[in-house]
Design an enzyme around this catalytic site. Structure first.
Site, PDB file in Angstrom:
ATOM      1  N   HIS A 154       0.816  -1.220   0.000  1.00 45.72           N
ATOM      2  CA  HIS A 154       0.000   0.000   0.000  1.00 45.72           C
ATOM      3  C   HIS A 154       0.846   1.265   0.000  1.00 45.72           C
ATOM      4  CE1 HIS A 154      -4.045  -1.831   0.703  1.00 45.72           C
ATOM      5  NE2 HIS A 154      -3.261  -2.841   1.034  1.00 45.72           N
ATOM      6  N   ASP A 358       3.670   9.106  -0.691  1.00 43.97           N
ATOM      7  CA  ASP A 358       2.412   8.428  -0.362  1.00 43.97           C
ATOM      8  C   ASP A 358       2.157   7.341  -1.397  1.00 43.97           C
ATOM      9  OD1 ASP A 358       0.083   8.012   1.086  1.00 43.97           O
ATOM     10  OD2 ASP A 358      -0.470  10.138   1.075  1.00 43.97           O
TER      11      ASP A 358
HETATM   12  P1  ADQ Z   1      -3.107   5.930   4.805  1.00 43.28           P
HETATM   13  O1  ADQ Z   1      -1.722   6.460   4.993  1.00 43.28           O
HETATM   14  O2  ADQ Z   1      -3.907   5.747   6.027  1.00 43.28           O
HETATM   15  O3  ADQ Z   1      -3.094   4.545   3.972  1.00 43.28           O
HETATM   16  P2  ADQ Z   1      -4.924   7.559   2.937  1.00 43.28           P
HETATM   17  O4  ADQ Z   1      -5.010   6.831   1.666  1.00 43.28           O
HETATM   18  O5  ADQ Z   1      -4.709   9.036   2.757  1.00 43.28           O
HETATM   19  O6  ADQ Z   1      -3.787   6.999   3.807  1.00 43.28           O
HETATM   20  O7  ADQ Z   1      -6.260   7.535   3.861  1.00 43.28           O
HETATM   21  C1  ADQ Z   1      -6.873   6.448   4.291  1.00 43.28           C
HETATM   22  C2  ADQ Z   1      -8.326   6.720   4.795  1.00 43.28           C
HETATM   23  O8  ADQ Z   1      -8.366   7.320   6.103  1.00 43.28           O
HETATM   24  C3  ADQ Z   1      -9.180   7.596   3.892  1.00 43.28           C
HETATM   25  O9  ADQ Z   1     -10.354   6.872   3.625  1.00 43.28           O
HETATM   26  C4  ADQ Z   1      -9.489   8.852   4.707  1.00 43.28           C
HETATM   27  O10 ADQ Z   1     -10.797   9.354   4.515  1.00 43.28           O
HETATM   28  C5  ADQ Z   1      -9.319   8.396   6.130  1.00 43.28           C
HETATM   29  N1  ADQ Z   1      -8.769   9.509   6.905  1.00 43.28           N
HETATM   30  C6  ADQ Z   1      -7.561  10.076   6.740  1.00 43.28           C
HETATM   31  N2  ADQ Z   1      -7.436  11.099   7.607  1.00 43.28           N
HETATM   32  C7  ADQ Z   1      -8.566  11.172   8.324  1.00 43.28           C
HETATM   33  C8  ADQ Z   1      -9.037  12.035   9.363  1.00 43.28           C
HETATM   34  N3  ADQ Z   1      -8.285  13.035   9.782  1.00 43.28           N
HETATM   35  N4  ADQ Z   1     -10.280  11.820   9.884  1.00 43.28           N
HETATM   36  C9  ADQ Z   1     -11.040  10.825   9.411  1.00 43.28           C
HETATM   37  N5  ADQ Z   1     -10.660   9.983   8.418  1.00 43.28           N
HETATM   38  C10 ADQ Z   1      -9.442  10.152   7.888  1.00 43.28           C
HETATM   39  C11 ADQ Z   1      -2.201   3.697   3.239  1.00 43.28           C
HETATM   40  C12 ADQ Z   1      -1.189   4.386   2.324  1.00 43.28           C
HETATM   41  C13 ADQ Z   1      -1.892   5.241   1.288  1.00 43.28           C
HETATM   42  C14 ADQ Z   1      -2.897   4.407   0.506  1.00 43.28           C
HETATM   43  C15 ADQ Z   1      -3.804   3.621   1.444  1.00 43.28           C
HETATM   44  C16 ADQ Z   1      -4.665   2.609   0.676  1.00 43.28           C
HETATM   45  O11 ADQ Z   1      -0.295   5.178   3.101  1.00 43.28           O
HETATM   46  O12 ADQ Z   1      -0.945   5.821   0.389  1.00 43.28           O
HETATM   47  O13 ADQ Z   1      -3.687   5.264  -0.304  1.00 43.28           O
HETATM   48  O14 ADQ Z   1      -3.039   2.875   2.387  1.00 43.28           O
HETATM   49  O15 ADQ Z   1      -3.870   1.754  -0.107  1.00 43.28           O
END
Ligand code: ADQ
Length: 464
Positions: A154, A358
């Site tokens: 991921h 990311d």
């Molecule tokens: P994450 O680093 O967690 O995931 P991201 O893809 O930005 O990153 O977000 C994941 C989820 O968390 C989104 O659905 C978002 O809505 C939710 N989220 C983020 N911040 C939030 C907040 N402040 N309050 C509520 N909800 C929040 C990892 C990788 C990413 C990749 C994903 C999926 O780091 O690059 O996109 O996995 O593969």
């Protein structure tokens, strides 16, 4: 497919109807096909038994295994989140190399590999998720598993120079090569995986330039992850009416939504926003940056300082620019529930998604899905988010350069409606088509049709 689908991830959902994009997608996929979802129990045990425990049954089964408190420190907080995470996010300067971290990481993976060897049949399809389990295929092969094993990373795959900071750099080659499909988010990641093997006589490249690790036949492929865009668009349209922000007429809302993580570039984002404020003329729109960033991984040292740094930076920026009826940065540390988040995205005029590194970044896609196509907001997106490969009609920025970020913000805040609509239509088209169902189907088709696993272990440096 005759065998079962077996999904392995560090955490598994415990509620009957889980929420959150990827989790829902895997839940739907397992519900439709049947199968098993395996992960850690989240409850460290003094002497963990090498046994999978069933915690729920239904259309598919959920099973967990325990790790000890020392393994939680060494495998999870240590090797996964203090070594691999920073290294894979171009922050080799933050890695914390302690010998027992790697020992615990290998021990957890070895125990799981043996449990899976006892549990699986050759017809099963095993789909392993993320950096917590990189050695799992190699260890399962040693334990005699002959089923197809796929992996999906991921987060970004690192450049060779950064990998050299890992004492297990050579092992990483074997770990990756033992998966039948090594899935990554972007074409850039595929290129970095291939570069890792470029000088290795044990790896060959076919006529299309695609890498085939000689003994195993593994191919790195990109599978950009998507979201349930239709569903999110509906939720956002419904929830917009419930968003009350107390902003005066004419003020613009700029939104940032992230886990509090150094890879998300929050301090750089604040600097870019401050540069925009410095450059403002009396005619420039008054914009408020609403940044939602709940803390994560607070047990890891590198995460503790970011919080203080952001509070100080936003305090200084507000001190310099705030007016009686206007606070330029509102920084919220609480988590916001999904419905409210969808409404906020819809209400926002601009989203700033400016990570320094990311894998994909789902926030960018959620923002696009949430917009009203007749009056859409503008997405400012970092070149370093995996999503930039698909969402090239966003305003792409270099998050390290505050001038570049400030100029993009100026452009976004005054962008004419026809340009906003044109850019958004193209972004929306991608987010709707290449959605989470598309991603799951594409991955599983690739794994099902991958060449049958070869029995030999890949040995780095050995010519075929
Ligand atoms: P994450 O680093 O967690 O995931 P991201 O893809 O930005 O990153 O977000 C994941 C989820 O968390 C989104 O659905 C978002 O809505 C939710 N989220 C983020 N911040 C939030 C907040 N402040 N309050 C509520 N909800 C929040 C990892 C990788 C990413 C990749 C994903 C999926 O780091 O690059 O996109 O996995 O593969």
């Amino acid at each position: 497919m005759s065998g079962r689908l077996i999904v392995v991830s560090n955490r598994i959902p415990t509620e009957a109807e889980p929420s959150g994009g990827l989790v829902v997608a895997l839940h739907d996929c397992l519900t439709a096909r049947g199968g098993v979802w395996i992960g850690t129990s989240g409850d460290p045990q003094a002497s963990p038994e090498p046994k999978l425990r069933q915690i729920a049954d239904g259309p598919y089964t959920r099973m967990v295994f325990d790790i000890s408190p020392e393994e939680h420190e060494g495998y999870y907080l240590g090797y996964a989140n203090s070594v691999l995470w920073p290294l894979f996010h171009r922050r080799a300067d933050l890695i914390d190399l302690q010998p027992d971290f790697a020992d615990h990481y290998m021990e957890v993976n070895r125990r799981l590999a043996q449990m899976l060897a006892d549990f699986t049949t050759p017809d099963d399809l095993i789909w392993v998720h993320d950096y917590h389990f990189l050695p799992l295929a190699a260890l399962m092969r040693e334990a005699g598993v002959t089923a197809r094993i796929g992996f999906f990373l991921h987060i970004p795959f690192p450049v060779v120079a950064d990998i050299m900071a890992l004492p297990q750099a050579g092992d990483l080659k074997t770990w990756v090569a033992e998966f039948d499909v090594f899935g990554v988010q972007t074409q850039g990641d595929v290129a970095r995986v291939m570069a890792h093997y470029r000088d290795d006589p044990g790896a060959v490249f076919n006529t299309q330039g695609r890498m085939v690790a000689s003994d195993t036949g593994m191919r790195p492929r990109h599978f950009p992850i998507g979201i349930d865009a239709q569903e999110f668009a509906k939720l956002a349209a419904r929830e917009e009416v419930n968003v009350q922000l107390g902003m005066t007429a004419g003020q613009k809302l700029v939104l940032g939504v992230d886990r509090l993580d150094y890879s998300k570039g929050l301090r750089h984002r604040f600097d870019g926003f401050a540069t925009y404020l410095d450059r403002r003329t009396p005619d420039s729109p008054k914009a408020t940056l609403l940044q939602i960033a709940p803390p994560s991984r607070e047990d890891v040292d590198a995460y503790r300082d970011i919080r203080t740094e952001l509070e100080q930076t936003s305090g200084m920026i507000n001190g310099a620019h705030a007016e009686l009826d206007w606070t330029p940065i509102r920084y919220i540390r609480r988590s916001v529930d999904r419905d409210r988040l969808a409404g906020l995205y819809r209400r926002a005029d601009v989203a700033m998604v400016t990570p320094l590194a990311d894998g994909m970044n789902l926030v960018a896609k959620e923002f696009v899905a949430a917009q009203d196509p007749e009056d859409p907001g503008v997405l400012i997106l970092s070149h370093f988010a995996g999503a930039a490969e698909q969402l090239s009609d966003a305003l792409l920025v270099n998050p390290y350069d505050p001038q570049d970020v400030a100029l993009a913000l100026e452009q976004a805040l005054v962008m004419p409606l026809d340009e906003r609509k044109r850019r958004h239509a193209s972004l929306r088209d991608n987010v709707m088509k290449e959605n989470i169902g598309w991603w799951t189907d594409r991955y599983l088709t690739a794994l099902q049709t991958a060449p049958a696993p070869q029995p030999d272990l890949y040995v780095p440096g050995s010519a075929a």
